[in-house]
Design a protein around this motif. Structure first.
Motif, short mmCIF file in Angstrom:
data_model
loop_
_atom_site.label_atom_id
_atom_site.label_comp_id
_atom_site.label_asym_id
_atom_site.label_seq_id
_atom_site.Cartn_x
_atom_site.Cartn_y
_atom_site.Cartn_z
N ARG A 380 40.56 31.68 47.91
CA ARG A 380 42.01 31.71 48.19
C ARG A 380 42.72 30.42 47.74
O ARG A 380 43.94 30.37 47.67
CB ARG A 380 42.26 31.94 49.67
CG ARG A 380 41.81 30.81 50.59
CD ARG A 380 42.28 31.01 52.01
NE ARG A 380 41.78 29.98 52.92
CZ ARG A 380 42.22 29.81 54.15
NH1 ARG A 380 43.17 30.60 54.63
NH2 ARG A 380 41.72 28.87 54.92
N LYS A 386 41.63 33.75 42.61
CA LYS A 386 42.51 34.63 43.39
C LYS A 386 42.88 35.89 42.62
O LYS A 386 43.27 36.90 43.21
CB LYS A 386 43.79 33.87 43.78
CG LYS A 386 43.56 32.84 44.88
CD LYS A 386 44.83 32.07 45.19
CE LYS A 386 45.89 32.96 45.79
NZ LYS A 386 47.09 32.18 46.21
N TYR A 411 46.27 41.39 51.84
CA TYR A 411 46.26 40.59 50.60
C TYR A 411 45.87 41.42 49.39
O TYR A 411 46.58 41.42 48.36
CB TYR A 411 45.32 39.39 50.77
CG TYR A 411 45.28 38.50 49.56
CD1 TYR A 411 46.28 37.56 49.32
CD2 TYR A 411 44.24 38.59 48.63
CE1 TYR A 411 46.26 36.74 48.20
CE2 TYR A 411 44.20 37.77 47.52
CZ TYR A 411 45.22 36.86 47.30
OH TYR A 411 45.20 36.06 46.18
N LYS A 416 50.27 41.29 49.75
CA LYS A 416 50.95 40.22 50.47
C LYS A 416 50.24 38.90 50.15
O LYS A 416 49.16 38.62 50.66
CB LYS A 416 50.93 40.51 51.97
CG LYS A 416 51.78 39.55 52.78
CD LYS A 416 51.78 39.93 54.26
CE LYS A 416 52.63 38.97 55.06
NZ LYS A 416 52.65 39.29 56.52
N GLN A 417 50.85 38.07 49.35
CA GLN A 417 50.21 36.88 48.80
C GLN A 417 49.87 35.81 49.82
O GLN A 417 48.97 34.99 49.60
CB GLN A 417 51.09 36.28 47.70
CG GLN A 417 51.25 37.20 46.49
CD GLN A 417 49.91 37.51 45.82
OE1 GLN A 417 49.16 36.60 45.47
NE2 GLN A 417 49.61 38.80 45.68
#
Length: 428
Positions: A380, A386, A411, A416-417
């Motif tokens: 992350r 990522k 995620y 949803k970052q």
């Protein structure tokens, strides 16, 4: 005078010869009459037994004595009984010999080679066999489970998870992620009736074993480690039926179909608890003992353990032996951790007093089959990593499993970052 004596002697000798011949002929006639079968008859009884109709009837095979036949049958029966007893003793001796051999740590294992002996090829071209042959399926082990697996398995493979009411919330995230990916071949082994009903309500394939006092007690009331230990005993039936099993804990989120990323070249293919290439795939670790002087450095080979909560196991003899060994140790050593025992049986080599397990193993890609330490401590925070989409994420390093599982879904599935940002690296 001399001529007359000579003629007289010749006449006397001729008379004697003639007389001897006459006597011989007479004696021959007498003996021929008295001994019609001769002096050396093969059956002496015929010399003193006149031939009669009654005697001919006694010699006939159609009139054998009933008593003689019964005696022969009795002797035959006794011999058969003795033979059966000897065979039984031989079987018992063979069983004792096999048991003694199995208990001997120095027993030489028989290696079954399916191909004819081959010549070694040129340097650098020789490759050994790594894949053990599958067992012959035996549906008599569990006909009910065999029927269920025939309906849901794909290519004789299935994802299997054990669950009781203690993990109900995580189980829901688990099977919803599987449905989202479109994986059809999965099964929940329910350890209590609540999970059975919960799965049926959500159209999830479910199987509940026949009543088993010990399994039922642990399954209904046991914690994560206790339930985790049950899987090695339960999975045995799946392998005996000829199915490859992807064993899964319920604290896992599925993002791709894992069957598309398996190699299937080993008995066991497992995800790692390692957090980088060294720890996951092995490295040379140097042990330092200054008191040894010149020989103070000792090189060791290390690898971080396989995760017993997510591994693919093929239906082979070494795989079944692995399950038996782990299940037996967890039963006889109740304070043991199933993951430690699982790894010890896979890793420890044969040595004096111990016969190791001859099972092949493969470590899964740590960025495709990702543990939560890799995700939260490394991935992350790396812009390139990522962008990767793992096959699964296993929240094994953190106790707050349920919220982290939901964050993984947010995620990777919902995009949803910042879904992962609120969590610490560890379990602070």
């Amino acid at each position: 005078m001399a001529g007359r004596r000579e003629k007289y002697g010749q006449s006397i000798r001729g008379s004697r010869i003639a007389g001897a011949i006459a006597i011989g002929v007479l004696l021959g006639c007498v003996f021929a009459f008295l001994y019609p079968n001769g002096f050396f008859s093969p059956d002496p009884r015929s010399q003193s037994r006149p031939v009669s109709k009654s005697n001919l009837q006694v010699d006939s095979p159609n009139c054998e004595s009933t008593e003689g036949v019964n005696m022969m049958k009795s002797e035959n029966r006794k011999l058969s009984e003795k033979n059966a007893e000897l065979q039984k003793q031989v079987r018992e001796l063979n069983q004792k010999l096999q048991a003694a051999q199995q208990g001997n740590g120095r027993t030489q294992e028989q290696l079954v080679v399916s191909s004819q002996p081959q010549k070694a090829g040129p340097f650098g071209t020789v490759k050994s066999l790594r894949t053990n042959p599958p067992v012959m399926p035996d549906e008599s082990v569990n006909p009910r489970l065999a029927k269920l697996l025939a309906e849901i398995a794909v290519g004789k493979e299935v994802i299997v998870a054990l669950a009781n009411s203690n993990v109900k919330s995580m189980l829901e995230v688990w099977f919803n992620s599987i449905k989202k990916v479109g994986i059809p071949n999965y099964l929940v082994v329910a350890l209590d009736d609540t999970i059975v009903e919960f799965c049926k309500e959500n159209d999830v394939p479910v199987y509940k074993r026949d009543p088993d006092e010990n399994v039922d007690f642990i399954g209904k009331s046991g914690g994560n480690h206790a339930v985790s230990g049950l899987k090695f005993r339960i999975l045995r039936e799946f392998l005996q039926l000829g199915y490859g099993v992807l064993l899964s804990d319920v604290d896992i989120v599925y993002l791709q179909n894992p069957f598309d990323h398996l190699y299937r070249d080993s008995d066991v293919e497992s995800m790692s608890d390692g957090h980088n290439n060294m720890t996951a795939y092995g490295y040379n670790d140097v042990f330092d003992e200054p008191s040894m002087g010149w020989a103070r450095y000792a090189h060791t080979m290390r690898i971080w353990v396989y995760n017993s909560g997510f591994f693919y196991i093929r239906p082979t003899i070494p795989s079944i032996e692995l399950l038996d060994r782990v299940a037996d140790r967890l039963t006889t050593q109740p304070n043991s951790w199933d993951q430690a025992v699982f790894n010890e049986e896979l890793a420890f080599p044969s040595h004096p007093g111990y016969v190791g397990l001859y099972a092949s193993r493969r470590t899964m890609d740590i960025y495709l089959f990702m543990n939560s330490k890799v995700l939260f401590k490394t991935v992350r925070k790396d812009a390139n990593l990522k962008k990767l989409k793992p096959v699964i994420v296993h929240v094994n390093y953190h106790p707050d499993k349920f919220p982290r599982m939901k964050a993984v879904v947010e995620y990777y599935v919902n995009g949803k970052q910042d879904a992962l940002d609120a969590f610490p690296d560890g379990s602070e």
